[in-house]
Design an enzyme around this catalytic site. Structure first.
Site, short mmCIF file in Angstrom:
data_model
loop_
_atom_site.label_atom_id
_atom_site.label_comp_id
_atom_site.label_asym_id
_atom_site.label_seq_id
_atom_site.Cartn_x
_atom_site.Cartn_y
_atom_site.Cartn_z
N GLY A 13 -15.66 2.40 22.70
CA GLY A 13 -16.02 1.29 23.58
C GLY A 13 -17.14 1.66 24.52
N ALA A 14 -18.11 2.41 24.02
CA ALA A 14 -19.15 3.01 24.87
C ALA A 14 -20.25 2.05 25.27
CB ALA A 14 -19.77 4.22 24.17
N ASN A 15 -20.27 0.85 24.71
CA ASN A 15 -21.39 -0.05 24.97
C ASN A 15 -21.22 -0.92 26.22
OD1 ASN A 15 -19.50 -1.31 22.78
ND2 ASN A 15 -20.42 -3.07 23.80
N GLY A 17 -18.75 -1.67 30.17
CA GLY A 17 -17.70 -1.36 31.12
C GLY A 17 -17.53 0.12 31.39
N LEU A 18 -16.28 0.57 31.36
CA LEU A 18 -15.97 1.96 31.67
C LEU A 18 -16.58 2.91 30.66
CD1 LEU A 18 -12.17 1.46 32.48
CD2 LEU A 18 -14.08 1.42 34.09
N SER A 154 -3.40 2.16 31.79
CA SER A 154 -3.56 1.11 32.80
C SER A 154 -2.30 1.08 33.65
CB SER A 154 -3.76 -0.25 32.12
OG SER A 154 -3.56 -1.32 33.04
N TYR A 179 0.33 -6.24 26.10
CA TYR A 179 -0.66 -5.34 26.69
C TYR A 179 0.04 -4.18 27.39
CZ TYR A 179 -4.50 -3.62 29.59
OH TYR A 179 -5.44 -2.82 30.20
#
Length: 317
Positions: A13-15, A17-18, A154, A179
């Protein structure tokens, strides 16, 4: 953060946000960052932005590491396998693996392999990725002599509950409960892999120099909340999420600090890094403790056995 020249970090998920902020920070310290993204196009756009902010980097200056954008769709075990095989072809080792990507509170759907999407992406996809990259992690020198597996959870894990009779929510479905369960599963996995590494090191001749650390970002203003609102189909929820992000959320760069701390600071395997400010939802990193359910070794072992079979991955202990 120390200098990371010659080190390789993988960030899912590097593209955005975190993941984006973590990638930017790793690269600024000289690491090669493999940006594992569902969309290569969005990943390349993010990489170009990081290079531009760094003054034309991608290896051209002393302070900037290389950025390597590759497709990795955590909702597809075939995609995870292809990503891992590609890395094994091109890299000798992985020093840091950040299991960061995720989806939050979306309507029920299933992954390519038939798992409920939040459980499948947030937990099973990362379980499979970690298993398939384990040999590259084992071959790494790491940040301080040990490679790191960093798993992003989370505060919502506290609302999670493991129901092994219906892990994929086929009998009933609550998007926030699902979630929470997926984030609890992240912690059960992060602590269990450390237990198994420790056990292997007590019993084996060749040490496994890998440390597993969990973290959570607090309330960070990212597009994760906006995607939740968009998936809901409720325009009022989108307005509410934007307002909550603006009023309550800390910026994504601050939200990424627990992940970066877990990846590079001197923390014990099995640690839980969280924000040290108000209600552990804001502020700079500190070592905390997740809820009691996350340390349930029986649930962790049961989840491990299920995940090994479901993901088709055997860890080489």
């Amino acid at each position: 953060m120390p200098r990371l020249d010659g080190k390789t970090a993988v960030v899912t998920g590097a593209n955005s946000g975190l993941g984006y902020e973590g990638t930017r920070a790793f690269a600024a310290k000289g690491a090669t960052v493999v940006m594992a993204c569902r969309s290569v196009e969005r990943g390349e756009d993010a990489a170009d932005k990081i290079r531009a902010e760094a003054g034309g980097g991608n290896g051209d200056s002393d302070s900037d590491g290389d950025l390597d954008v590759r497709e990795c769709d955590l909702a597809s075990l075939d995609s995870v396998t292809g990503f891992a095989d590609g890395l094994a072809d091109d890299y000798d080792a992985v020093d840091v693996l950040c299991n960061n990507a995720g989806v939050m509170a979306i309507p029920r759907s299933e992954t390519e392999d038939g798992f409920e999407t939040q459980f499948g992406v947030n937990h099973l996809g990362h379980f499979a990725l970690t298993g398939r990259l384990f040999s590259l992690l084992r071959d790494a020198e790491g940040v301080d002599g040990e490679a790191r597996i960093v798993t992003q959870s989370s505060g919502a894990h506290e609302s999670g509950e493991m129901d092994f009779s219906d892990l994929n929510w086929e009998e009933s479905y609550g998007k926030w409960k699902a979630y929470g369960r997926s984030k609890l599963a992240n912690l059960l996995f992060a602590y269990e892999i450390q237990r198994r590494i420790d056990a292997a090191n007590r019993e084996g001749d060749a040490p496994i120099d890998i440390r597993s650390v969990a973290c959570h970002p607090g309330y960070a203003d990212t597009n994760l909340q906006l995607r939740t609102a968009a998936e809901s189909g409720n325009p009022l929820m989108k307005v509410g999420m934007r307002l909550a992000n603006a009023v309550l959320g800390q910026d994504a760069a601050t939200g990424a600090l627990p992940m970066l701390y877990a990846a590079t600071a001197d923390v014990d395997g099995g640690a839980y890094v969280e924000p040290g400010g108000l209600m552990n939802m804001r502020g700079h990193p500190t070592i905390g403790r997740s809820n009691d359910a996350s340390y349930n070794s029986e649930d962790a072992s049961r989840l491990w056995e299920y995940s090994t079979e479901a993901a088709g991955v055997e860890f080489p202990f």
